[in-house]
Motif scaffolding. Sequence first.
Motif, short mmCIF file in Angstrom:
data_model
loop_
_atom_site.label_atom_id
_atom_site.label_comp_id
_atom_site.label_asym_id
_atom_site.label_seq_id
_atom_site.Cartn_x
_atom_site.Cartn_y
_atom_site.Cartn_z
N THR A 12 0.89 -1.06 -0.13
CA THR A 12 -0.10 0.01 0.09
C THR A 12 0.82 1.13 -0.17
N ALA A 13 0.29 2.55 -0.24
CA ALA A 13 1.03 3.55 0.13
C ALA A 13 1.74 3.86 1.25
N THR A 14 2.61 4.55 1.13
CA THR A 14 3.14 4.90 2.50
C THR A 14 3.04 6.21 3.02
N VAL A 15 3.52 6.46 4.16
CA VAL A 15 3.51 7.93 4.60
C VAL A 15 4.94 8.30 4.97
N GLU A 16 4.94 9.76 4.30
CA GLU A 16 6.15 10.38 4.47
C GLU A 16 6.66 11.23 5.62
N LEU A 17 7.44 11.04 6.60
CA LEU A 17 7.58 11.85 7.80
C LEU A 17 8.60 12.85 7.63
N THR A 18 8.19 14.06 8.09
CA THR A 18 9.14 15.33 8.18
C THR A 18 9.45 15.73 9.21
N GLY A 19 10.45 15.93 9.96
CA GLY A 19 10.60 16.54 11.21
C GLY A 19 11.36 15.60 12.09
N PRO A 20 11.14 15.77 13.55
CA PRO A 20 10.86 17.10 13.84
C PRO A 20 11.43 18.20 13.56
N LEU A 21 10.62 19.26 13.30
CA LEU A 21 10.98 20.65 12.98
C LEU A 21 10.70 21.70 14.06
N PRO A 22 11.36 22.70 14.51
CA PRO A 22 10.46 23.76 15.37
C PRO A 22 9.67 24.38 14.49
N ALA A 23 8.48 24.80 15.30
CA ALA A 23 7.31 25.16 14.46
C ALA A 23 7.88 26.70 13.84
N PRO A 24 7.03 27.30 12.97
CA PRO A 24 7.61 28.29 12.27
C PRO A 24 7.82 29.69 13.55
N MET A 25 6.88 29.61 14.58
CA MET A 25 7.14 30.54 15.53
C MET A 25 7.28 29.37 16.98
N GLU A 26 8.50 29.35 16.80
CA GLU A 26 8.95 28.25 17.96
C GLU A 26 8.48 28.34 19.40
N LYS A 27 8.66 29.36 19.80
CA LYS A 27 8.59 29.90 21.29
C LYS A 27 7.12 30.84 21.12
N ARG A 28 6.09 30.32 21.96
CA ARG A 28 4.85 30.69 22.00
C ARG A 28 4.23 30.91 23.45
N ALA A 29 4.01 31.89 24.07
CA ALA A 29 3.38 32.08 25.35
C ALA A 29 4.16 31.28 26.30
N GLY A 30 5.65 31.17 26.02
CA GLY A 30 6.61 30.72 27.06
C GLY A 30 6.76 29.26 26.90
N ARG A 31 6.28 28.59 25.76
CA ARG A 31 6.51 27.00 25.54
C ARG A 31 7.14 27.01 24.05
N TYR A 32 7.87 26.07 24.08
CA TYR A 32 8.48 25.51 22.82
C TYR A 32 7.73 24.73 22.02
N ARG A 33 7.73 24.95 20.80
CA ARG A 33 6.89 24.29 19.86
C ARG A 33 7.60 23.59 18.60
N ALA A 34 7.05 22.22 18.33
CA ALA A 34 7.54 21.67 17.28
C ALA A 34 6.77 20.83 16.76
N GLN A 35 7.18 20.28 15.53
CA GLN A 35 6.03 19.71 14.69
C GLN A 35 6.70 18.50 13.73
N LEU A 36 5.98 17.31 13.85
CA LEU A 36 6.34 16.21 12.59
C LEU A 36 5.18 16.29 11.69
N ILE A 37 5.55 16.38 10.52
CA ILE A 37 4.87 16.42 9.29
C ILE A 37 4.33 14.92 9.01
N LEU A 38 3.21 14.59 8.62
CA LEU A 38 2.87 13.26 8.19
C LEU A 38 2.19 13.41 6.85
N ARG A 39 2.78 12.85 5.64
CA ARG A 39 1.96 13.04 4.50
C ARG A 39 2.05 11.60 3.80
N SER A 40 0.69 11.67 3.23
CA SER A 40 0.48 10.35 2.47
C SER A 40 -0.31 10.55 1.16
N PRO A 41 -0.10 9.70 -0.11
CA PRO A 41 -1.00 9.82 -1.00
C PRO A 41 -2.57 9.23 -0.76
#
Length: 681
Positions: free
Chosen positions: A615-644
């Motif tokens: 079957t189709a797979t899932v492409e993983l990107t990251g972890p990357l810092p969020a475009p605004m990494e620090k918000r309201a005193g907390r650090y934010r990051a994200q993992l992007i999951l993409r699949s057809p």
Amino acid sequence: MPKASPLLRIAVPTPLRRSFVYQPPETLTGPEIDALRPGIRVRIPFGRRQLVGILLELTHEQDVETGRLRPALEVLDREPLIPEHLLRLCQWASAYYQHPVGEALHSLLPVALRQGKEAQVRPWPKADTDTADQDAAQPLSLNQEQSEAVQTVLGELEGFSCHLLDGVTGSGKTEVYLQIIAEVLAQGRQALILVPEINLTPQTIHRFRQRFQRPIAVLHSGLTNRQRLDAWLRAGDGSAGIIIGTRSAVFTPMQNPGLIIVDEEHDTAFKQQDGFRYSARDLAVMRARQEDINIILGTATPALESLHNARQGRYRHLRLYERPGARRKTRFELLDINGQRLQEGFADELLTRIRHHLDAGNQVLVFINRRGFAPVLQCGDCGWVAECSHCDARLTLHRSPLHLRCHHCERRRPPDRHCPDCQSHDLVPVGLGTERSEHLLQNVFPEHRVIRIDRDSTRRKEAMDEHLADIRKGQPCILVGTQMLAKGHHFPDVTLVAVLDADSGLFSADFRGQEHMAQLLVQVAGRAGRADKPGEVLIQTRHAEHQSLQTLIHDGYHGLAGQLLGERAEADMPPYSQLALLRAEAATAGAAANFLQNARRQSEALLAQHADEGTATVELTGPLPAPMEKRAGRYRAQLILRSPRRSTLQGLLTALCQQLEADPDSRRVRWSIDVDPLDML
Ligand code: ADP
Ligand code: ZN
Ligand code: ZN
């Protein structure tokens, strides 16, 4: 041996992604238990608390030995409060958006019902049913395009179909809705209309009441709990033929559903951005399918997803190119401000045009997508800028009252008196906000009113209505505002729309940046020349040669949308692939990244288990810092999951969520899943 009595599978409002099994209440007899139907509320013990849950099904399966199952305390409803189809929709949404089913169901109930209060419907208040003071409005005679749209939908009113009503602003989409609704009501069925903004409900309600002379159930966040409950119950028992509401109204029960309309379907307000992150538009389509009824998605600027669905033949594409009557199309013009003298961001040419329109007795709308006075306060000597101590963001200078404010965490403080780095007193506001433009315009045009409309100037409940009433008087005036002005309003006397800065949308970090910029520009432009007066739109830019702007000006929204779809296909981005974001925030950047790194490893392991299934797979990107990494005193990051493939992504997310939820380490971070995210910030 007597047949074992069934158990109750119950959705309990907890953050756990599962349902819970209880014994029936001890007071109920066997036949009474057998008669219990999914969708009723049940009071249950949960830990040391008592909660209100929703019965999902009677079952003979159990998660633990019967001896340890606790009995439910009390059944609260005779009839299902949530009809079966809605229960199914909500369970589907809970699975699709990876949100705990108990919380999802809970969030769709009016507060009073969540608390276990009785579901007792009251008679309509007199103010709602009294239509004597309203002039009845007759249906308009439709032009050719409108008439074809109405006939097409009416021809398919039996069963499910989805129509994309794609009509330029002012092309009379609302009239199309009204005439279709008339037929739905004549059949004794109900129509649900979703609008993106609470501000748009009063004018929509007014138009609908004038036409149909009957009470309308209204659902939005500005109501009291009691009003919400009434509207919800009246929709559910069928006494409301027309239901109008914002996002969460997609979960309103209907006795005899006949039609769903999503107006301004491209609007991002239909996506909930926290907690249960559902798209009300997408769920509305799902709901129409499940209930086997028609749905209309209306807009002048279709979301690329919707346009793609129409191109693929999944939605029927109905187009309105004309504005009814003799009204002319709006003219777009770019104003290249390179090398031009600017007064607080306004080119001389623009000010001249504004004067020209005011002198002719018309109104002018100035659009600028930033609140406050200036987005930056900078030291003229050393370049220091005022930043939020809790976010990776600059502080916006506000003048009335004077303060610096972070638009991301809402922290405020007094402006600095001198630069903290070099002690200079030369602190300069840089860039433009609505307050600053208001200020300038009032100085240049002291004889005219300048009305500012943004979130700050409309904080008071009635403020927006007062502004709108002022504008409708038709005196020459200038409206200055943010995208609040772009949405759905009619300003019949506005003949010039000025966009102060189109450039930020051109270079956005978000892959939907250009789509949203184009929608915004076209929607703002649509406010001009709606009555008998022709309108013009002037866009100030430093990038007049930018291909997207050029395409937008010359080939319109659809030209640009076609180009953007091509780019998305090329880059394998939605709607050509499915996206989800796993977001994490923590007290340190390392903790957020570690959590996601771990989630990534688990995802890879889960994918490896199914790797041989072809079957189709899932492409993983990251972890990357969020475009605004620090918000309201907390650090934010994200993992992007993409699949057809949607189902592949779905399967992975479900398995991953269960593992993350079970992992005690997960509790150290705040994590969430956003399926079909609308922004990557
Ligand atoms: P949209 O929702 O597409 O922006 P509206 O439905 O608000 O447009 O219609 C814009 C204006 O055109 C309204 O003032 C409406 O009364 C008028 N209008 C719509 N249809 C017709 C028609 N067939 N003949 C004359 N005027 C119409
Ligand atoms: Zn300095
Ligand atoms: Zn902040």
